[in-house]
Design a protein around this motif. Structure first.
Motif, short mmCIF file in Angstrom:
data_model
loop_
_atom_site.label_atom_id
_atom_site.label_comp_id
_atom_site.label_asym_id
_atom_site.label_seq_id
_atom_site.Cartn_x
_atom_site.Cartn_y
_atom_site.Cartn_z
N MET A 184 -14.42 36.36 -9.30
CA MET A 184 -15.16 35.11 -9.42
C MET A 184 -15.57 34.58 -8.05
N LYS A 185 -14.73 34.80 -7.06
CA LYS A 185 -15.04 34.34 -5.71
C LYS A 185 -16.30 35.03 -5.18
N GLU A 186 -16.44 36.32 -5.50
CA GLU A 186 -17.61 37.08 -5.07
C GLU A 186 -18.88 36.51 -5.70
N ALA A 187 -18.78 36.11 -6.95
CA ALA A 187 -19.95 35.56 -7.65
C ALA A 187 -20.45 34.30 -6.95
N LYS A 188 -19.56 33.48 -6.44
CA LYS A 188 -19.96 32.27 -5.72
C LYS A 188 -20.70 32.63 -4.45
N HIS A 189 -20.25 33.67 -3.76
CA HIS A 189 -20.92 34.10 -2.53
C HIS A 189 -22.35 34.53 -2.84
N TYR A 190 -22.51 35.32 -3.89
CA TYR A 190 -23.84 35.81 -4.23
C TYR A 190 -24.72 34.70 -4.82
N LEU A 191 -24.11 33.72 -5.44
CA LEU A 191 -24.86 32.57 -5.92
C LEU A 191 -25.45 31.80 -4.73
N VAL A 192 -24.66 31.63 -3.68
CA VAL A 192 -25.15 30.97 -2.47
C VAL A 192 -26.32 31.75 -1.89
N LEU A 193 -26.19 33.07 -1.81
CA LEU A 193 -27.29 33.90 -1.30
C LEU A 193 -28.53 33.75 -2.18
N GLY A 194 -28.35 33.74 -3.49
CA GLY A 194 -29.47 33.57 -4.40
C GLY A 194 -30.17 32.23 -4.21
N VAL A 195 -29.40 31.18 -3.99
CA VAL A 195 -29.98 29.85 -3.77
C VAL A 195 -30.76 29.83 -2.46
N ILE A 196 -30.19 30.43 -1.42
CA ILE A 196 -30.88 30.48 -0.12
C ILE A 196 -32.22 31.20 -0.26
N TRP A 237 -25.45 34.56 6.33
CA TRP A 237 -24.70 34.69 5.08
C TRP A 237 -23.87 35.97 5.10
N GLY A 238 -24.45 37.08 5.54
CA GLY A 238 -23.74 38.35 5.58
C GLY A 238 -22.52 38.30 6.49
N ILE A 239 -22.69 37.67 7.64
CA ILE A 239 -21.57 37.56 8.58
C ILE A 239 -20.45 36.72 7.97
N ILE A 240 -20.81 35.58 7.40
CA ILE A 240 -19.79 34.72 6.78
C ILE A 240 -19.12 35.41 5.60
N HIS A 241 -19.92 36.07 4.78
CA HIS A 241 -19.39 36.77 3.61
C HIS A 241 -18.36 37.83 4.00
N HIS A 242 -18.69 38.64 4.98
CA HIS A 242 -17.77 39.70 5.39
C HIS A 242 -16.58 39.15 6.19
N ALA A 243 -16.78 38.07 6.91
CA ALA A 243 -15.66 37.46 7.63
C ALA A 243 -14.63 36.90 6.65
N LEU A 244 -15.11 36.30 5.57
CA LEU A 244 -14.19 35.77 4.56
C LEU A 244 -13.45 36.89 3.84
N ARG A 245 -14.08 38.04 3.72
CA ARG A 245 -13.44 39.20 3.09
C ARG A 245 -12.59 39.99 4.08
N ARG A 246 -12.59 39.57 5.34
CA ARG A 246 -11.84 40.20 6.42
C ARG A 246 -12.25 41.67 6.63
N GLU A 247 -13.55 41.90 6.53
CA GLU A 247 -14.07 43.23 6.79
C GLU A 247 -15.35 43.16 7.62
N LEU A 248 -15.31 42.29 8.62
CA LEU A 248 -16.46 42.12 9.49
C LEU A 248 -16.34 43.06 10.68
N TYR A 249 -17.29 43.97 10.80
CA TYR A 249 -17.33 44.92 11.89
C TYR A 249 -18.72 44.87 12.51
N PHE A 250 -18.81 45.37 13.74
CA PHE A 250 -20.08 45.35 14.45
C PHE A 250 -21.17 46.09 13.67
N ARG A 251 -20.82 47.21 13.07
CA ARG A 251 -21.83 48.00 12.35
C ARG A 251 -22.37 47.25 11.13
N ILE A 252 -21.56 46.40 10.53
CA ILE A 252 -22.03 45.59 9.40
C ILE A 252 -23.01 44.53 9.89
#
Length: 81
Positions: free
Chosen positions: A1-13, A45-60
């Protein structure tokens, strides 16, 4: 459900960006700035999304930058025709 909120924010943007793009269909310069703004919002959005998932890397980050850059370049090229 948490992922759905992230993608909802992206959709609104993106929906707001497309709506603004339609509202300012008479002014190409504003549409260029809307395109750049949407690209920046997508990268942020991508940076925040991956930082919250704790999988933020330079290549992302690089991938988000390249996709947004390509999309902006393509769109601006089409607007200039």
């Amino acid at each position: 459900m948490k992922e759905a909120k992230h993608y909802l924010v992206l959709g609104v943007i993106l929906a707001m960006g497309f709506w603004l793009y339609w509202v300012f269909n008479f002014n190409r310069q504003i549409q260029v700035w809307i395109t750049v703004g949407m690209g920046c919002a997508y990268v942020l959005w991508g940076i925040i999304h991956h930082a919250l998932r704790r999988e933020l890397y330079f290549r992302i980050i690089l991938e988000y930058l390249l996709v947004a850059g390509l999309a902006c370049t393509f769109t601006i090229f089409l607007l200039s025709r």
